[in-house]
Design a protein around this motif. Structure first.
Motif, PDB file in Angstrom:
ATOM      1  N   SER A 234      74.809  26.589  65.910  1.00 58.29           N
ATOM      2  CA  SER A 234      74.851  27.883  66.605  1.00 58.29           C
ATOM      3  C   SER A 234      73.526  28.613  66.504  1.00 58.29           C
ATOM      4  CB  SER A 234      75.948  28.772  66.000  1.00 58.29           C
ATOM      5  OG  SER A 234      77.215  28.215  66.225  1.00 58.29           O
ATOM      6  N   ASN A 235      73.310  29.513  67.459  1.00 57.46           N
ATOM      7  CA  ASN A 235      72.108  30.349  67.445  1.00 57.46           C
ATOM      8  C   ASN A 235      72.275  31.463  68.474  1.00 57.46           C
ATOM      9  OD1 ASN A 235      69.608  31.229  66.672  1.00 57.46           O
ATOM     10  ND2 ASN A 235      68.461  29.539  67.566  1.00 57.46           N
ATOM     11  N   ALA A 236      71.325  32.381  68.464  1.00 51.88           N
ATOM     12  CA  ALA A 236      71.217  33.429  69.486  1.00 51.88           C
ATOM     13  C   ALA A 236      69.747  33.770  69.584  1.00 51.88           C
ATOM     14  CB  ALA A 236      72.038  34.652  69.095  1.00 51.88           C
ATOM     15  N   TYR A 237      69.300  34.194  70.756  1.00 51.08           N
ATOM     16  CA  TYR A 237      67.884  34.536  70.886  1.00 51.08           C
ATOM     17  C   TYR A 237      67.671  35.555  71.995  1.00 51.08           C
ATOM     18  CZ  TYR A 237      67.807  31.078  74.733  1.00 51.08           C
ATOM     19  OH  TYR A 237      68.071  30.383  75.883  1.00 51.08           O
ATOM     20  N   PHE A 238      66.522  36.185  71.916  1.00 50.14           N
ATOM     21  CA  PHE A 238      66.102  37.205  72.876  1.00 50.14           C
ATOM     22  C   PHE A 238      64.957  36.620  73.689  1.00 50.14           C
ATOM     23  CE2 PHE A 238      63.301  40.668  74.068  1.00 50.14           C
ATOM     24  CZ  PHE A 238      64.174  41.625  74.564  1.00 50.14           C
ATOM     25  N   THR A 239      64.971  36.764  74.993  1.00 50.70           N
ATOM     26  CA  THR A 239      63.939  36.162  75.817  1.00 50.70           C
ATOM     27  C   THR A 239      63.617  37.035  77.020  1.00 50.70           C
ATOM     28  OG1 THR A 239      63.303  34.124  77.012  1.00 50.70           O
ATOM     29  CG2 THR A 239      65.584  34.844  77.231  1.00 50.70           C
ATOM     30  N   GLY A 240      62.442  36.784  77.614  1.00 58.73           N
ATOM     31  CA  GLY A 240      62.058  37.468  78.847  1.00 58.73           C
ATOM     32  C   GLY A 240      61.391  38.811  78.624  1.00 58.73           C
ATOM     33  N   PHE A 241      60.832  39.333  79.731  1.00 60.12           N
ATOM     34  CA  PHE A 241      60.159  40.628  79.723  1.00 60.12           C
ATOM     35  C   PHE A 241      60.704  41.486  80.858  1.00 60.12           C
ATOM     36  CE2 PHE A 241      57.030  37.761  77.852  1.00 60.12           C
ATOM     37  CZ  PHE A 241      56.635  38.465  76.731  1.00 60.12           C
ATOM     38  N   GLY A 242      60.475  42.789  80.710  1.00 62.14           N
ATOM     39  CA  GLY A 242      60.799  43.700  81.802  1.00 62.14           C
ATOM     40  C   GLY A 242      62.222  43.537  82.295  1.00 62.14           C
ATOM     41  N   LYS A 243      62.362  43.404  83.606  1.00 64.83           N
ATOM     42  CA  LYS A 243      63.679  43.283  84.210  1.00 64.83           C
ATOM     43  C   LYS A 243      64.340  41.933  83.931  1.00 64.83           C
ATOM     44  CE  LYS A 243      62.708  46.517  87.992  1.00 64.83           C
ATOM     45  NZ  LYS A 243      62.646  46.713  89.464  1.00 64.83           N
ATOM     46  N   MET A 244      63.568  40.989  83.352  1.00 64.72           N
ATOM     47  CA  MET A 244      64.118  39.668  83.051  1.00 64.72           C
ATOM     48  C   MET A 244      64.610  39.558  81.607  1.00 64.72           C
ATOM     49  SD  MET A 244      63.931  37.851  85.818  1.00 64.72           S
ATOM     50  CE  MET A 244      63.914  36.125  85.342  1.00 64.72           C
ATOM     51  N   LYS A 245      64.536  40.661  80.840  1.00 67.49           N
ATOM     52  CA  LYS A 245      64.966  40.599  79.445  1.00 67.49           C
ATOM     53  C   LYS A 245      66.437  40.189  79.355  1.00 67.49           C
ATOM     54  CE  LYS A 245      63.481  44.748  78.534  1.00 67.49           C
ATOM     55  NZ  LYS A 245      63.083  46.016  77.900  1.00 67.49           N
ATOM     56  N   ASP A 251      77.410  29.275  73.019  1.00 65.66           N
ATOM     57  CA  ASP A 251      78.872  29.300  73.112  1.00 65.66           C
ATOM     58  C   ASP A 251      79.512  28.901  71.782  1.00 65.66           C
ATOM     59  OD1 ASP A 251      78.139  26.638  73.226  1.00 65.66           O
ATOM     60  OD2 ASP A 251      79.393  26.130  74.955  1.00 65.66           O
ATOM     61  N   THR A 252      78.808  28.080  70.993  1.00 68.19           N
ATOM     62  CA  THR A 252      79.319  27.708  69.672  1.00 68.19           C
ATOM     63  C   THR A 252      79.385  28.919  68.749  1.00 68.19           C
ATOM     64  OG1 THR A 252      77.043  27.039  69.150  1.00 68.19           O
ATOM     65  CG2 THR A 252      78.589  25.298  69.741  1.00 68.19           C
ATOM     66  N   LEU A 253      78.453  29.842  68.917  1.00 71.01           N
ATOM     67  CA  LEU A 253      78.456  31.067  68.115  1.00 71.01           C
ATOM     68  C   LEU A 253      79.607  31.972  68.529  1.00 71.01           C
ATOM     69  CD1 LEU A 253      75.483  33.164  66.955  1.00 71.01           C
ATOM     70  CD2 LEU A 253      77.222  34.310  68.321  1.00 71.01           C
ATOM     71  N   VAL A 254      79.806  32.120  69.839  1.00 73.68           N
ATOM     72  CA  VAL A 254      80.868  32.989  70.347  1.00 73.68           C
ATOM     73  C   VAL A 254      82.240  32.487  69.897  1.00 73.68           C
ATOM     74  CG1 VAL A 254      81.998  33.837  72.446  1.00 73.68           C
ATOM     75  CG2 VAL A 254      79.501  33.746  72.321  1.00 73.68           C
ATOM     76  N   GLU A 255      82.387  31.164  69.868  1.00 71.20           N
ATOM     77  CA  GLU A 255      83.683  30.585  69.500  1.00 71.20           C
ATOM     78  C   GLU A 255      83.943  30.640  68.000  1.00 71.20           C
ATOM     79  OE1 GLU A 255      83.359  26.682  71.086  1.00 71.20           O
ATOM     80  OE2 GLU A 255      83.350  27.359  73.177  1.00 71.20           O
ATOM     81  N   LEU A 370      76.389  30.795  60.049  1.00 74.65           N
ATOM     82  CA  LEU A 370      75.315  30.075  60.735  1.00 74.65           C
ATOM     83  C   LEU A 370      74.679  29.045  59.812  1.00 74.65           C
ATOM     84  CD1 LEU A 370      73.556  32.987  62.676  1.00 74.65           C
ATOM     85  CD2 LEU A 370      74.740  31.028  63.680  1.00 74.65           C
ATOM     86  N   ALA A 371      74.446  29.437  58.558  1.00 74.54           N
ATOM     87  CA  ALA A 371      73.849  28.514  57.598  1.00 74.54           C
ATOM     88  C   ALA A 371      74.729  27.283  57.397  1.00 74.54           C
ATOM     89  CB  ALA A 371      73.616  29.226  56.266  1.00 74.54           C
ATOM     90  N   LYS A 372      76.036  27.512  57.298  1.00 72.59           N
ATOM     91  CA  LYS A 372      76.947  26.390  57.099  1.00 72.59           C
ATOM     92  C   LYS A 372      77.017  25.511  58.343  1.00 72.59           C
ATOM     93  CE  LYS A 372      81.629  25.247  55.575  1.00 72.59           C
ATOM     94  NZ  LYS A 372      82.930  25.784  55.087  1.00 72.59           N
ATOM     95  N   GLN A 373      77.094  26.130  59.527  1.00 75.20           N
ATOM     96  CA  GLN A 373      77.149  25.364  60.765  1.00 75.20           C
ATOM     97  C   GLN A 373      75.888  24.540  60.984  1.00 75.20           C
ATOM     98  OE1 GLN A 373      78.096  28.496  63.719  1.00 75.20           O
ATOM     99  NE2 GLN A 373      79.810  27.212  64.307  1.00 75.20           N
ATOM    100  N   ASN A 374      74.738  25.121  60.652  1.00 78.38           N
ATOM    101  CA  ASN A 374      73.456  24.483  60.925  1.00 78.38           C
ATOM    102  C   ASN A 374      72.930  23.657  59.753  1.00 78.38           C
ATOM    103  OD1 ASN A 374      73.618  25.828  63.343  1.00 78.38           O
ATOM    104  ND2 ASN A 374      72.244  27.476  62.746  1.00 78.38           N
ATOM    105  N   TYR A 375      73.725  23.566  58.692  1.00 82.82           N
ATOM    106  CA  TYR A 375      73.297  22.842  57.486  1.00 82.82           C
ATOM    107  C   TYR A 375      71.937  23.345  57.006  1.00 82.82           C
ATOM    108  CZ  TYR A 375      76.794  19.283  56.424  1.00 82.82           C
ATOM    109  OH  TYR A 375      77.923  18.643  55.998  1.00 82.82           O
ATOM    110  N   ALA A 376      71.832  24.648  56.829  1.00 86.13           N
ATOM    111  CA  ALA A 376      70.571  25.255  56.410  1.00 86.13           C
ATOM    112  C   ALA A 376      70.284  24.935  54.949  1.00 86.13           C
ATOM    113  CB  ALA A 376      70.632  26.767  56.604  1.00 86.13           C
ATOM    114  N   GLU A 377      69.005  24.902  54.612  1.00 91.38           N
ATOM    115  CA  GLU A 377      68.585  24.711  53.227  1.00 91.38           C
ATOM    116  C   GLU A 377      68.672  26.055  52.517  1.00 91.38           C
ATOM    117  OE1 GLU A 377      64.985  22.560  50.731  1.00 91.38           O
ATOM    118  OE2 GLU A 377      64.856  22.773  52.910  1.00 91.38           O
TER     119      GLU A 377
END
Length: 407
Positions: A234-245, A251-255, A370-377
């Motif tokens: 799972s993950n989430a991110y912010f992308t784009g500028f201006g009107k494209m933000k 979907d794995t995070l939402v579920e 998220l750490a458990k889902q992604n097998y984080a160190e």
């Protein structure tokens, strides 16, 4: 100066540095887990994580070694010049020949990518890619890489031939504009690999929209990406500028998360937007482009470099190879120290934003999921964190969030 020897030594040094990081990463697996993240993995899951971490680390060493040997052979035996000799003698076609060969060499790494995705990730329950999806991703990645490298090589050739020593300023500016254009259009370009749907109307969307409006922040849309086509992570991110933000949620995070936890993650991503972290990253990219332009200028002013590798004269595609694989690669770790330190600071600040919105406890819960889902160190080497991590370790983030909640 023996330019070929110097370049081969530089490429080898870059490989050895990466190998050192791999060794540090492997040794980190035995570090004691901090108490505040001890509940992320139960006993069985932790044993599985250690097996996954060890297998991935060993395979990373193998993959990087094979890639290094291929690159070393191409350079040592003047393969780029020999391949370019099969093409018309125009500057553009000579440049394109080198870029094409560089792209084609990635074919040798596809079996390694296949094993990592379809065997290792599958073995530990992460892979959701089909053979068809994997093949399509490889073809798309190669085509996009070939197009981008050809465009960059053509820009370098045009600027150098037209403006000479003004190459530094103009090429850096053009590359910065290109990166900004890609970032601006990323919400559109990312559809090449994934499908996106608007977040469904309902309580969750209303809460997220209210959170944005409360902070006077606007985005073009809140999208859900079909990450489950390829992985369970799972993950989430912010992308784009201006009107494209756009704010994108896997979907794995939402579920996997509760509405409160999703709001916490969303508030974190909104924090990046409120602090203009994407813009600051682009400014740093502009500095990086300036450094690349200086290196390209110095390389093109030294025709002996090209002759040392079998070329009769300057080759703009090979200039890109030398700059990226040897010259900039040598100083990239130093540049990365500053960038990663700034990025870790930005993550702490975005976490504080979520805590200020009253979602501190929920963010901690979400980060652990998220750490458990992604097998984080959970206990990486402090040295590795400084050298490589763009995000702080989970235990440090939890400490900071708890402090922010008290304050």
């Amino acid at each position: 100066m023996n330019f070929k020897t110097a370049v081969l030594i530089a490429v080898t040094a870059v490989y050895l540095y990466g190998l050192l990081l791999d060794v540090i990463r492997m040794r980190s697996a035995s570090n004691p887990i901090p108490a505040n993240v001890a509940d992320v993995y139960d006993g069985e899951t932790y044993r599985k994580w250690r097996a996954y971490h060890a297998e991935k680390s060993r395979f990373a060493v193998l993959t990087s070694t094979v890639s290094f040997l291929i690159d070393l052979a191409l350079l040592a035996f003047d393969v780029y010049a020999a391949f370019a000799g099969l093409f018309p003698k125009t500057d553009f076609m000579q440049m394109f020949a080198v870029v094409l060969l560089s792209t084609l060499t990635s074919l040798a790494m596809i079996p390694f990518s296949w094993h990592e995705t379809m065997d290792i990730e599958e073995k530990y329950g992460f892979n959701k890619s089909t053979s068809r999806t994997f093949a399509a991703d490889q073809v798309k990645s190669m085509l996009i890489g070939l197009i981008l490298m050809t465009v960059i090589g053509a820009l370098l050739m045009w600027v150098h031939r037209a403006l000479g020593d003004w190459l530094i300023v103009v090429f850096a500016a053009l590359m910065t504009v290109l990166i900004l254009a890609i970032s601006f259009l990323y919400p559109v370009l990312s559809r090449v690999f994934n499908k996106f749907r608007p977040l469904e109307d309902g309580e969750l969307k209303d809460r997220l929209t209210a959170l944005l409006e409360k902070n006077g922040y606007r985005v073009r849309d809140i999208k859900v990406m079909d990450a489950s086509r390829r992985t369970t992570k799972s993950n989430a991110y912010f992308t784009g500028f201006g009107k494209m933000k756009t704010i994108v949620l896997y979907d794995t995070l939402v579920e996997a998360m509760t509405p409160d936890e999703i709001c916490a993650v969303f508030a974190h991503e909104m924090g990046h937007g409120l602090h203009r972290d994407t813009l600051k990253n682009q400014i740093l990219s502009g500095v990086q482009m300036l450094i690349l332009a200086v290196l390209a200028w110095l390389t093109l002013r030294t025709p002996e470099v090209f002759r040392a590798f079998g070329f009769p004269d300057v080759n703009y595609g090979f200039a890109l190879i030398i700059v990226m694989s040897a010259e900039f690669a040598l100083i990239a770790p130093l540049f990365g120290l500053a960038i990663n330190a700034r990025s870790r600071k930005a993550e702490f600040r975005a976490d504080e934003c979520a805590a200020a919105e009253g979602y501190g406890a929920e963010l901690i819960s979400a980060l652990k999921k998220l750490a458990k889902q992604n097998y984080a160190e959970l206990a990486p080497s402090p040295l590795l964190v400084k050298l490589e991590y763009s995000h702080p370790p989970l235990s440090r983030r939890i400490e900071a969030i708890e402090k922010a909640m008290k304050d």
